[in-house]
Design an enzyme around this catalytic site. Sequence first.
Site, PDB file in Angstrom:
ATOM      1  N   LYS A  60     -35.893  23.116  61.577  1.00  0.00           N
ATOM      2  CA  LYS A  60     -37.095  22.422  62.019  1.00  0.00           C
ATOM      3  C   LYS A  60     -36.899  20.915  61.901  1.00  0.00           C
ATOM      4  O   LYS A  60     -35.958  20.436  61.248  1.00  0.00           O
ATOM      5  CB  LYS A  60     -38.300  22.858  61.183  1.00  0.00           C
ATOM      6  CG  LYS A  60     -38.191  22.477  59.712  1.00  0.00           C
ATOM      7  CD  LYS A  60     -39.410  22.940  58.928  1.00  0.00           C
ATOM      8  CE  LYS A  60     -39.295  22.530  57.454  1.00  0.00           C
ATOM      9  NZ  LYS A  60     -40.476  22.916  56.674  1.00  0.00           N
ATOM     10  N   TYR A 290     -40.260 -11.028  54.226  1.00  0.00           N
ATOM     11  CA  TYR A 290     -41.698 -11.280  54.217  1.00  0.00           C
ATOM     12  C   TYR A 290     -42.259 -11.269  52.795  1.00  0.00           C
ATOM     13  O   TYR A 290     -41.893 -10.442  51.966  1.00  0.00           O
ATOM     14  CB  TYR A 290     -42.413 -10.223  55.052  1.00  0.00           C
ATOM     15  CG  TYR A 290     -42.085 -10.273  56.513  1.00  0.00           C
ATOM     16  CD1 TYR A 290     -42.397 -11.397  57.273  1.00  0.00           C
ATOM     17  CD2 TYR A 290     -41.462  -9.194  57.135  1.00  0.00           C
ATOM     18  CE1 TYR A 290     -42.098 -11.456  58.624  1.00  0.00           C
ATOM     19  CE2 TYR A 290     -41.164  -9.241  58.485  1.00  0.00           C
ATOM     20  CZ  TYR A 290     -41.478 -10.373  59.234  1.00  0.00           C
ATOM     21  OH  TYR A 290     -41.173 -10.411  60.564  1.00  0.00           O
TER      22      TYR A 290
END
Length: 418
Positions: A60, A290
């Site tokens: 999956k 940042y």
Amino acid sequence: MGVKGMGFVLPDVRETKDTDGERTARLPERCAVVDLEAIRHNVRVVRTIAEPARVMAVVKADAYGHGAVPVARAALEAGAAWLGVAHIGEALALRAAGIEAPTLAWLHTSDSDFSAAVGSGIDFGCSGWELGRIADAAREQRRPARVHLKIDTSLGRNGVPPDRWEAVLKEATSYQEQGLLRIVGVFSHLALADEPYRTETGVQLDVFRDAVALAEDAGCDLEVRHIANSAAAFSRPDTHFDLVRTGLSVYGLSPFTDQSSSDLGLRPAMTLRVLVSHCKRVPAGQGVSYGLTYRTSGESVLGLIPLGYADGVPPTSNGGPVRIAGTTYRVAGRVAMDQMVVDLGPDASNAALAGHEAVLFGTGDGRGPTADDWAQAAGSINYEIVTRISPRVPRVHVGSTSHRSLTGVAATAAGGQE
């Protein structure tokens, strides 16, 4: 413009320097290298510990980010008897690729394409509410659907609550008598198998055994009974029954906090690597990324790593490890969308390290970083680290035990398609 080779194409490939300063095979500037021989090895390990139970390789989520089609093929080559996915669409993609192995899909909605699944011979995990829709699809396709009834043994997600089990069995066997479906399995999911000595697992097993007995008493001719995941496959032989559903271990990762992949005899299959984009010398006190949450303590060299959270690097990572030229550095400051920075220290050579291969995680050989290291840095789990790597990062599949030489080795790139 890709470079064509022995039956494969790699986009934007070039010769690079590996972590030992040597030349490596040609690879894209950034990619996740997936070692299919490691997949085969891991499946063989699970087969050995699970025998006589068979193995379902869970593919999956694009095989936990490794590429569903090539991984499924490798797992089957190594002796996996089943494939497992969450959604019908994932199973249909395997069928479209020509993979006809028994495949179970277990997470549905009212709009799931039950008809296409019946037509493609896909098995259904069923929590009860789907029975009418599956029966309707079987009528439309004029073939019986194959159903694995799921008993909720206490995980509290999908599955039939124990107090409704007999009612669901009655409905399911009614459809079976009409020739619309065959009840071929009973399954469940363990909540605490990664903590082997928790008593709750024993309670779940008692509920599961009772559900199986009731199903057999109701006339269900079961082909498979399954509850074990990767953790239970290794730690609880009493959970193996007919089939073990193994996801994480197929990819060479450990489900336990106190046991590594190597402790279990597994080999991590994915290596996330990229070229160092740029290096520059900066003064003491230089802010990085940042928020300027990191500043250099003295004059230093900063290396720019062109991977960020848009590529699947966890933005919450606190000093995630990056291996360059045999040394492991730590991410300095915040991970940005497309890039991050490592502080290489004052003695680094700008020219020598620019263009080097930087490995975020891989096999762990030579004390290199692993997915577990990144999970620790991000406050997460290794499942998430590999699964979240985005489609922007090409997958390169190799069949050998190393990605250093692709000469004559079949490989695929660009999103894991084969």
